[in-house]
Design an enzyme around this catalytic site. Structure first.
Site, PDB file in Angstrom:
ATOM      1  N   ASP A  11      -6.919   9.578  12.226  1.00  0.00           N
ATOM      2  CA  ASP A  11      -6.362   9.000  10.893  1.00  0.00           C
ATOM      3  C   ASP A  11      -5.476  10.216  10.135  1.00  0.00           C
ATOM      4  O   ASP A  11      -5.305  11.416  10.825  1.00  0.00           O
ATOM      5  CB  ASP A  11      -8.003   9.389  10.197  1.00  0.00           C
ATOM      6  N   SER A  12      -4.926   9.914   9.134  1.00  0.00           N
ATOM      7  CA  SER A  12      -3.947  10.693   8.391  1.00  0.00           C
ATOM      8  C   SER A  12      -4.739  11.864   8.022  1.00  0.00           C
ATOM      9  O   SER A  12      -4.079  13.105   7.993  1.00  0.00           O
ATOM     10  CB  SER A  12      -3.468  10.082   7.024  1.00  0.00           C
ATOM     11  N   TYR A  43      -0.683   9.171   4.617  1.00  0.00           N
ATOM     12  CA  TYR A  43       0.337   8.190   5.035  1.00  0.00           C
ATOM     13  C   TYR A  43       0.548   7.198   4.308  1.00  0.00           C
ATOM     14  O   TYR A  43       1.641   6.555   4.373  1.00  0.00           O
ATOM     15  CB  TYR A  43      -0.423   7.702   6.353  1.00  0.00           C
ATOM     16  N   GLY A  44      -0.119   7.063   3.334  1.00  0.00           N
ATOM     17  CA  GLY A  44      -0.159   5.668   2.329  1.00  0.00           C
ATOM     18  C   GLY A  44       1.142   5.530   1.627  1.00  0.00           C
ATOM     19  O   GLY A  44       1.570   4.563   1.260  1.00  0.00           O
ATOM     20  N   CYS A  74      -6.988   4.580  10.480  1.00  0.00           N
ATOM     21  CA  CYS A  74      -6.366   4.842   9.243  1.00  0.00           C
ATOM     22  C   CYS A  74      -5.811   3.168   9.053  1.00  0.00           C
ATOM     23  O   CYS A  74      -5.100   2.694  10.050  1.00  0.00           O
ATOM     24  CB  CYS A  74      -5.352   5.821   9.404  1.00  0.00           C
ATOM     25  N   ASN A  75      -5.940   2.684   7.760  1.00  0.00           N
ATOM     26  CA  ASN A  75      -5.310   1.336   7.639  1.00  0.00           C
ATOM     27  C   ASN A  75      -3.700   1.402   7.536  1.00  0.00           C
ATOM     28  O   ASN A  75      -3.284   0.718   8.092  1.00  0.00           O
ATOM     29  CB  ASN A  75      -5.677   0.860   6.285  1.00  0.00           C
ATOM     30  N   GLU A 155     -10.954  12.066  -2.715  1.00  0.00           N
ATOM     31  CA  GLU A 155     -10.684  13.302  -2.062  1.00  0.00           C
ATOM     32  C   GLU A 155     -11.237  14.611  -2.842  1.00  0.00           C
ATOM     33  O   GLU A 155     -11.655  15.495  -2.497  1.00  0.00           O
ATOM     34  CB  GLU A 155      -9.348  13.552  -1.576  1.00  0.00           C
ATOM     35  N   CYS A 187      -9.108   0.557   3.194  1.00  0.00           N
ATOM     36  CA  CYS A 187      -8.954   2.087   3.157  1.00  0.00           C
ATOM     37  C   CYS A 187      -9.789   2.917   3.601  1.00  0.00           C
ATOM     38  O   CYS A 187     -10.903   2.762   3.121  1.00  0.00           O
ATOM     39  CB  CYS A 187      -8.311   2.479   1.720  1.00  0.00           C
ATOM     40  N   THR A 188      -9.699   4.000   4.495  1.00  0.00           N
ATOM     41  CA  THR A 188     -10.843   4.642   4.745  1.00  0.00           C
ATOM     42  C   THR A 188     -11.530   5.565   3.947  1.00  0.00           C
ATOM     43  O   THR A 188     -12.942   5.775   3.813  1.00  0.00           O
ATOM     44  CB  THR A 188     -10.151   6.041   5.576  1.00  0.00           C
ATOM     45  N   HIS A 189     -11.025   5.559   2.648  1.00  0.00           N
ATOM     46  CA  HIS A 189     -11.837   6.348   1.675  1.00  0.00           C
ATOM     47  C   HIS A 189     -12.576   5.460   0.811  1.00  0.00           C
ATOM     48  O   HIS A 189     -13.549   5.920   0.134  1.00  0.00           O
ATOM     49  CB  HIS A 189     -10.760   7.085   0.599  1.00  0.00           C
TER      50      HIS A 189
END
Ligand code: DGL
Length: 268
Positions: A11-12, A43-44, A74-75, A155, A187-189
């Site tokens: 992932d980023s 990365y987004g 990571c998407n 985050e 999205c991972t978050h």
């Protein structure tokens, strides 16, 4: 391929640990090698070419650690670099992204309707989800919205308060997401704010957490190909391209417990 070899996940940054956690929850015998590219996040907002260059470097690290599978958690990287990573890994490892399991899920569950998606600018502008979902020929229309404020907000653990709820509400009220039957959290978050999103929709639509769907699809692949590890072959490893205390503390948020991060520079 050696079934006892580890599963590589990248992932980023630390957010991809939501996916690592979902994998660990249902594949307890697997050893995980996680790589978070903390030196280059987010990365987004980056170009596809830059994300591709980072992704190949990371793939190299994971291949050198003997991973049987590489899962791009990571998407943004799944959207920008999957084909390239797959080509690079060749027969050395099976490469997974987070897009295809979601497309399969949506194809099985829905037809002739409008599906919504929220994600980073990169994920949305790539059009990868839209192209793949519309190619299922099930009369599905995908409508996406970039929601760039959500990653830094999550985050910083600035969630479950009046202001964060207001930001989420403003995004979800956007015209783009009108009349949808389901919402993909691309999205991972976002699994960390799924309760707030469900609260907004009050159960009227399905809000889909991709981390669980991806983990299930990985498990099915390992089972089908006789690649399930019988016994954990070593400790999980969590590598990052830049180390700070704050990154280490953030693991609690995304992984449910603080884990030790090991610095591994991508470029010497
Ligand atoms: N991991 C990214 C994703 O899922 C979000 C964070 C970033 O922009 O790097 O798209």
């Amino acid at each position: 391929m050696d079934s006892s070899a580890p599963i590589g996940i990248f992932d980023s940054g630390i957010g991809g640990m939501t996916v690592a956690r979902a994998v660990k929850d249902i594949l307890a015998n697997e050893q995980i090698v996680y790589f978070g590219d903390t030196a280059h996040l987010p990365y987004g907002d980056k170009s596809a070419a830059t994300i591709q260059a980072y992704s190949i470097k990371i793939t190299d690290v994971l291949l050198k650690r003997g991973c049987k599978v590489i899962l791009i958690a990571c998407n943004s990287a799944s959207s920008a670099a999957f084909e390239l990573v797959k080509e690079y890994a060749g027969s050395k490892a099976k490469v997974f992204n987070v897009v295809d399991p979601m497309v399969d899920y949506v194809r099985e569950q829905y037809s002739d309707t409008r599906i919504g998606l929220i994600g980073t600018k990169q994920t949305v502008s790539s059009g990868v989800y839209r192209d793949k979902i519309e190619a299922t020929n099930k009369g599905l229309q995908l409508t996406s919205l970039a929601t760039p404020l959500l990653v830094p907000m999550i985050e910083e653990s600035f969630i479950h308060n009046q202001i964060s709820e207001e930001i989420i509400k403003l995004y979800l009220q956007n015209e783009e997401l009108k009349d949808i039957k389901a919402l993909i959290l691309a999205c991972t978050h976002y699994p960390l704010i799924i309760d707030d999103i469900n609260k907004f929709y009050q159960g009227k639509i399905e809000v889909i957490d991709s981390s669980i769907i991806v983990a299930r699809s990985l498990k099915a692949y390992l089972e089908y190909n006789n690649l399930l590890s019988k016994k954990k072959s070593g400790e999980d490893q969590f590598l990052v391209s830049d180390y700070t205390d704050s990154f280490e503390q953030t693991t609690k948020l995304f992984f449910g417990q603080v884990v030790h991060l090991e610095k591994h520079t991508l470029w010497e």
